[in-house]
Motif scaffolding. Structure first.
Motif, PDB file in Angstrom:
ATOM      1  N   LEU A  24       4.170 -14.357   4.551  1.00  0.00           N
ATOM      2  CA  LEU A  24       2.940 -13.583   4.457  1.00  0.00           C
ATOM      3  C   LEU A  24       1.805 -14.540   4.133  1.00  0.00           C
ATOM      4  O   LEU A  24       1.853 -15.254   3.127  1.00  0.00           O
ATOM      5  CB  LEU A  24       3.045 -12.515   3.363  1.00  0.00           C
ATOM      6  CG  LEU A  24       4.291 -11.640   3.354  1.00  0.00           C
ATOM      7  CD1 LEU A  24       4.230 -10.659   2.185  1.00  0.00           C
ATOM      8  CD2 LEU A  24       4.454 -10.914   4.665  1.00  0.00           C
ATOM      9  N   THR A  78       4.077  -4.580  -7.618  1.00  0.00           N
ATOM     10  CA  THR A  78       3.624  -5.098  -6.325  1.00  0.00           C
ATOM     11  C   THR A  78       4.224  -4.280  -5.201  1.00  0.00           C
ATOM     12  O   THR A  78       5.418  -4.016  -5.183  1.00  0.00           O
ATOM     13  CB  THR A  78       4.015  -6.587  -6.182  1.00  0.00           C
ATOM     14  OG1 THR A  78       3.453  -7.310  -7.277  1.00  0.00           O
ATOM     15  CG2 THR A  78       3.500  -7.160  -4.876  1.00  0.00           C
ATOM     16  N   THR A 116       7.643  -0.201   3.630  1.00  0.00           N
ATOM     17  CA  THR A 116       7.024  -0.447   2.333  1.00  0.00           C
ATOM     18  C   THR A 116       8.093  -0.901   1.344  1.00  0.00           C
ATOM     19  O   THR A 116       9.135  -0.257   1.210  1.00  0.00           O
ATOM     20  CB  THR A 116       6.340   0.840   1.822  1.00  0.00           C
ATOM     21  OG1 THR A 116       5.365   1.249   2.789  1.00  0.00           O
ATOM     22  CG2 THR A 116       5.660   0.607   0.482  1.00  0.00           C
ATOM     23  N   GLU A 133       8.718  -2.521  -2.721  1.00  0.00           N
ATOM     24  CA  GLU A 133       8.051  -2.653  -4.009  1.00  0.00           C
ATOM     25  C   GLU A 133       8.958  -3.272  -5.055  1.00  0.00           C
ATOM     26  O   GLU A 133      10.187  -3.211  -4.960  1.00  0.00           O
ATOM     27  CB  GLU A 133       7.490  -1.322  -4.487  1.00  0.00           C
ATOM     28  CG  GLU A 133       8.483  -0.267  -4.856  1.00  0.00           C
ATOM     29  CD  GLU A 133       7.798   1.018  -5.320  1.00  0.00           C
ATOM     30  OE1 GLU A 133       6.873   0.950  -6.147  1.00  0.00           O
ATOM     31  OE2 GLU A 133       8.198   2.078  -4.835  1.00  0.00           O
ATOM     32  N   THR A 153      -2.954 -14.742  -0.446  1.00  0.00           N
ATOM     33  CA  THR A 153      -1.498 -14.616  -0.429  1.00  0.00           C
ATOM     34  C   THR A 153      -0.886 -15.706   0.430  1.00  0.00           C
ATOM     35  O   THR A 153      -1.341 -15.943   1.545  1.00  0.00           O
ATOM     36  CB  THR A 153      -1.083 -13.241   0.133  1.00  0.00           C
ATOM     37  OG1 THR A 153      -1.718 -12.223  -0.609  1.00  0.00           O
ATOM     38  CG2 THR A 153       0.418 -13.059   0.100  1.00  0.00           C
ATOM     39  N   SER A 194      -1.130  -5.671  -5.849  1.00  0.00           N
ATOM     40  CA  SER A 194      -0.500  -6.022  -7.118  1.00  0.00           C
ATOM     41  C   SER A 194      -1.327  -5.455  -8.267  1.00  0.00           C
ATOM     42  O   SER A 194      -2.507  -5.755  -8.386  1.00  0.00           O
ATOM     43  CB  SER A 194      -0.397  -7.539  -7.275  1.00  0.00           C
ATOM     44  OG  SER A 194       0.416  -8.085  -6.265  1.00  0.00           O
ATOM     45  N   ASN A 245      -4.359  -8.780   2.650  1.00  0.00           N
ATOM     46  CA  ASN A 245      -3.666  -8.468   3.898  1.00  0.00           C
ATOM     47  C   ASN A 245      -3.822  -9.641   4.841  1.00  0.00           C
ATOM     48  O   ASN A 245      -4.600 -10.548   4.586  1.00  0.00           O
ATOM     49  CB  ASN A 245      -4.209  -7.172   4.515  1.00  0.00           C
ATOM     50  CG  ASN A 245      -5.668  -7.285   4.864  1.00  0.00           C
ATOM     51  OD1 ASN A 245      -6.067  -8.058   5.717  1.00  0.00           O
ATOM     52  ND2 ASN A 245      -6.503  -6.516   4.172  1.00  0.00           N
ATOM     53  N   PHE A 262       0.578  -7.545   7.406  1.00  0.00           N
ATOM     54  CA  PHE A 262       1.072  -7.028   6.137  1.00  0.00           C
ATOM     55  C   PHE A 262      -0.109  -6.626   5.269  1.00  0.00           C
ATOM     56  O   PHE A 262      -1.251  -7.026   5.508  1.00  0.00           O
ATOM     57  CB  PHE A 262       1.914  -8.081   5.402  1.00  0.00           C
ATOM     58  CG  PHE A 262       1.079  -9.174   4.785  1.00  0.00           C
ATOM     59  CD1 PHE A 262       0.648  -9.080   3.464  1.00  0.00           C
ATOM     60  CD2 PHE A 262       0.700 -10.275   5.523  1.00  0.00           C
ATOM     61  CE1 PHE A 262      -0.146 -10.069   2.901  1.00  0.00           C
ATOM     62  CE2 PHE A 262      -0.093 -11.269   4.975  1.00  0.00           C
ATOM     63  CZ  PHE A 262      -0.509 -11.169   3.654  1.00  0.00           C
ATOM     64  N   ARG A 263       0.204  -5.857   4.241  1.00  0.00           N
ATOM     65  CA  ARG A 263      -0.754  -5.507   3.190  1.00  0.00           C
ATOM     66  C   ARG A 263      -0.009  -5.633   1.872  1.00  0.00           C
ATOM     67  O   ARG A 263       1.145  -5.212   1.764  1.00  0.00           O
ATOM     68  CB  ARG A 263      -1.278  -4.087   3.392  1.00  0.00           C
ATOM     69  CG  ARG A 263      -2.407  -3.706   2.449  1.00  0.00           C
ATOM     70  CD  ARG A 263      -2.982  -2.321   2.753  1.00  0.00           C
ATOM     71  NE  ARG A 263      -2.023  -1.278   2.378  1.00  0.00           N
ATOM     72  CZ  ARG A 263      -1.443  -0.431   3.208  1.00  0.00           C
ATOM     73  NH1 ARG A 263      -1.708  -0.474   4.490  1.00  0.00           N
ATOM     74  NH2 ARG A 263      -0.590   0.472   2.779  1.00  0.00           N
ATOM     75  N   ILE A 264      -0.650  -6.232   0.873  1.00  0.00           N
ATOM     76  CA  ILE A 264      -0.021  -6.392  -0.439  1.00  0.00           C
ATOM     77  C   ILE A 264      -0.991  -5.909  -1.509  1.00  0.00           C
ATOM     78  O   ILE A 264      -2.201  -6.125  -1.409  1.00  0.00           O
ATOM     79  CB  ILE A 264       0.411  -7.863  -0.683  1.00  0.00           C
ATOM     80  CG1 ILE A 264       1.217  -7.991  -1.981  1.00  0.00           C
ATOM     81  CG2 ILE A 264      -0.771  -8.800  -0.664  1.00  0.00           C
ATOM     82  CD1 ILE A 264       1.911  -9.353  -2.149  1.00  0.00           C
ATOM     83  N   GLN A 300      12.148 -12.727  -2.910  1.00  0.00           N
ATOM     84  CA  GLN A 300      11.078 -13.707  -3.033  1.00  0.00           C
ATOM     85  C   GLN A 300      11.646 -15.108  -3.147  1.00  0.00           C
ATOM     86  O   GLN A 300      12.630 -15.342  -3.855  1.00  0.00           O
ATOM     87  CB  GLN A 300      10.226 -13.393  -4.256  1.00  0.00           C
ATOM     88  CG  GLN A 300       9.025 -14.293  -4.352  1.00  0.00           C
ATOM     89  CD  GLN A 300       8.044 -13.804  -5.378  1.00  0.00           C
ATOM     90  OE1 GLN A 300       7.912 -12.618  -5.586  1.00  0.00           O
ATOM     91  NE2 GLN A 300       7.358 -14.718  -6.005  1.00  0.00           N
ATOM     92  N   ILE A 320       4.374  -4.187  -1.001  1.00  0.00           N
ATOM     93  CA  ILE A 320       4.159  -4.921   0.249  1.00  0.00           C
ATOM     94  C   ILE A 320       4.453  -3.971   1.399  1.00  0.00           C
ATOM     95  O   ILE A 320       5.516  -3.356   1.446  1.00  0.00           O
ATOM     96  CB  ILE A 320       5.083  -6.148   0.353  1.00  0.00           C
ATOM     97  CG1 ILE A 320       4.808  -7.128  -0.790  1.00  0.00           C
ATOM     98  CG2 ILE A 320       4.923  -6.827   1.708  1.00  0.00           C
ATOM     99  CD1 ILE A 320       5.799  -8.272  -0.867  1.00  0.00           C
TER     100      ILE A 320
END
Length: 172
Positions: free
Chosen positions: A131, A91, A76, A78, A136, A105, A117, A101-103, A149, A93
């Motif tokens: 991702l 955010t 995880t 952030e 996304t 925000s 996701n 993945f799962r995001i 990023q 991730i």
């Protein structure tokens, strides 16, 4: 056609979201490489050993030619990203070792949360994680317990705001 206040609010929120995404993808810098005294990027040990991208790896769809186990960077991460009309976008991730993945925000100071996701791909000789979900489309450079990023040109942000676009791995 009559436009109601509710419709205007929805349009404003969607426009704000798309402007935010445009900002995110246009303002990133590569902090993952060490710098020499003049501030120029230098090769990392992995790059000196031949694990850096080559011209074929510059293609967005190129995949890793080295064996990388997602468990090496799963977890995880952030960050609280800058936001033009709110106090920031917190955010989170989650990278899973099954290549998903799962995001999530959350717009601070507003009652707005976006979740998505999907699958991820490793590109650029496994130095970048891409991702790709319903809403996304995000590329991040993989660092040690960090994700950096990338901007629209697939470069890590290197200006004074670089730390604002760095996702830190949370201890779990």
């Amino acid at each position: 056609m009559i436009i109601t206040a509710k419709t205007l609010t929805i349009i404003k929120h969607r426009l704000t979201f798309f402007l935010f995404l445009s900002f995110l993808f246009s303002a990133c810098v590569d902090l993952s490489k060490p710098r020499d005294e003049d501030g120029a990027a230098t090769d990392t040990p992995a790059e000196r050993q031949g694990h850096s991208g080559n011209s074929a790896a510059q293609d967005d769809e190129s995949t890793t030619d080295v064996s990388v186990n997602p468990s090496e960077f799963e977890g995880t991460y952030e960050a609280t990203l800058p936001c033009g009309d709110c106090d920031g976008v917190h955010t989170i991730i989650v990278i899973n070792n099954n290549h998903t993945f799962r995001i999530s925000s959350e717009y601070l100071g507003k009652n707005k949360k976006i979740e998505d996701n999907g699958p991820f791909k490793l590109i650029e000789n496994a130095s970048i994680i891409h991702l790709k979900g319903t809403d996304t489309d995000l590329k991040l450079k993989i660092g040690e317990d960090k994700l950096f990023q990338l901007d629209k040109d697939d470069q890590v942000i290197e200006d004074e705001h670089a730390k604002d676009f760095t996702f830190e791995k949370k201890d779990t």
